[in-house]
Write a protein that holds these residues in place. Structure first.
Motif, mmCIF file in Angstrom:
data_model
loop_
_atom_site.group_PDB
_atom_site.id
_atom_site.type_symbol
_atom_site.label_atom_id
_atom_site.label_comp_id
_atom_site.label_asym_id
_atom_site.label_seq_id
_atom_site.Cartn_x
_atom_site.Cartn_y
_atom_site.Cartn_z
ATOM 1 N N LYS A 6 7.505 4.043 2.301
ATOM 2 C CA LYS A 6 8.912 4.495 1.969
ATOM 3 C C LYS A 6 9.082 5.953 2.960
ATOM 4 C CE LYS A 6 8.692 2.911 -2.648
ATOM 5 N NZ LYS A 6 8.515 3.240 -4.289
ATOM 6 N N THR A 7 10.539 6.029 3.030
ATOM 7 C CA THR A 7 10.899 7.182 3.801
ATOM 8 C C THR A 7 10.407 8.621 3.104
ATOM 9 O OG1 THR A 7 12.753 6.357 4.347
ATOM 10 C CG2 THR A 7 12.775 8.551 4.583
ATOM 11 N N GLY A 8 9.529 9.408 3.971
ATOM 12 C CA GLY A 8 8.962 10.522 3.565
ATOM 13 C C GLY A 8 7.453 10.518 3.269
ATOM 14 N N GLN A 9 7.053 9.208 3.257
ATOM 15 C CA GLN A 9 5.472 9.035 3.113
ATOM 16 C C GLN A 9 4.627 9.372 4.363
ATOM 17 O OE1 GLN A 9 5.359 4.909 1.400
ATOM 18 N NE2 GLN A 9 4.662 5.775 -0.625
ATOM 19 N N SER A 10 3.487 9.720 4.169
ATOM 20 C CA SER A 10 2.720 9.779 5.312
ATOM 21 C C SER A 10 1.597 8.829 5.639
ATOM 22 C CB SER A 10 1.961 11.215 5.204
ATOM 23 O OG SER A 10 1.221 11.138 4.215
ATOM 24 N N SER A 44 5.874 12.366 7.905
ATOM 25 C CA SER A 44 6.594 12.101 7.101
ATOM 26 C C SER A 44 7.706 10.795 7.521
ATOM 27 C CB SER A 44 7.769 13.297 6.797
ATOM 28 O OG SER A 44 8.843 12.849 5.950
ATOM 29 N N ALA A 48 10.066 8.007 8.731
ATOM 30 C CA ALA A 48 11.551 7.726 8.811
ATOM 31 C C ALA A 48 11.676 6.156 9.203
ATOM 32 C CB ALA A 48 12.020 8.769 9.855
#
Lengths: 116, 113
Positions: free
Chosen positions: B14-18, B80, B82
């Motif tokens: 998901k957006t923002g996950q590392s 993060s 994108a």
């Protein structure tokens, strides 16, 4: 600006036909490599050419390095379905001091489909 | 001799996950690199390393970090994620001399939603 231009981008032919793929640049390279990539896999080296004017043959595949070491071609004779894949050329140039000894730049590739 | 091993093969974020993409080679190659492959864009160099403790940026380094603590391993970190980082990622290694063959892993297909 794309350093290495490959043409054509797509090529669909019938089994038994001949074809040529081109790799062109305005820059001079120390060497040039050709890779083939199959779906779901990483590219695999086919050949490296180093000397201007050099011609190398790999079974039905003929590779040529231009005299000025700025361009290359890949010719396939009597193409077979097993030749289907993405063909990538990659040019090597001397790297900057402190970094890699040389840098490799890839073209965008030619997607070849050989129909039975 | 396993060559270049990449894990995982597939990943959805998901957006923002590392996350960290792993790469290991057992050929004692000095040079290791990460590429991303996008339709119509070819292979683009993200980061590379010429030896343990030495890393440098490639053509498209933004949004990615690397480290090289050993000769064998060269992980790629997305701090993060994108959607623009949706791509197929390849790790590759070679000896650092002109004309040397580049050995590629089998790739990681990453989707960022």
């Amino acid at each position: 600006t794309q350093l290495l231009e490959q043409s054509p981008q797509f090529l669909s032919i019938q089994e038994g036909e001949n074809l040529t793929v081109y790799c062109n640049s305005s820059s001079v390279f120390s060497s040039l490599q050709w890779y083939r990539q199959e779906p779901g896999e990483g590219p695999v080296l086919l050949v490296t050419v180093v000397t201007g004017g050099e011609v190398k043959k790999l079974k039905r595949l003929t590779f040529q390095f231009g005299d000025a070491r700025k361009d290359s071609s890949l010719h396939i004779t009597a193409a077979q379905p097993g030749d289907t894949g993405l063909y990538l050329c990659a040019g090597a140039r001397r790297g900057n001091s402190g970094g890699s000894n040389y840098k490799l730049t890839f073209g965008k590739g030619t997607l070849l489909t050989v129909n039975p | 001799n396993a060559g270049v091993t990449q894990t995982p093969k597939f990943q959805v974020l998901k957006t923002g996950q590392s996350m960290t993409l792993q790469c290991a080679q057992d050929m004692n190659h000095e040079y290791m690199s990460w590429y991303r492959q996008d339709p119509g864009m070819g292979l683009r160099l993200i980061h590379y390393s010429v030896g343990a403790g030495i890393t440098d940026q490639g053509e498209v380094p933004n949004g990615y970090n690397v480290s090289r603590s050993t000769t064998e391993d060269f992980p790629l970190r997305l701090l993060s994620a994108a959607p623009s980082q949706t791509s197929v990622y390849f790790c590759a290694s070679r000896r650092d001399r002109v004309g040397e063959k580049l050995f590629f892993g089998s790739g990681t297909q990453l989707s960022v939603l």
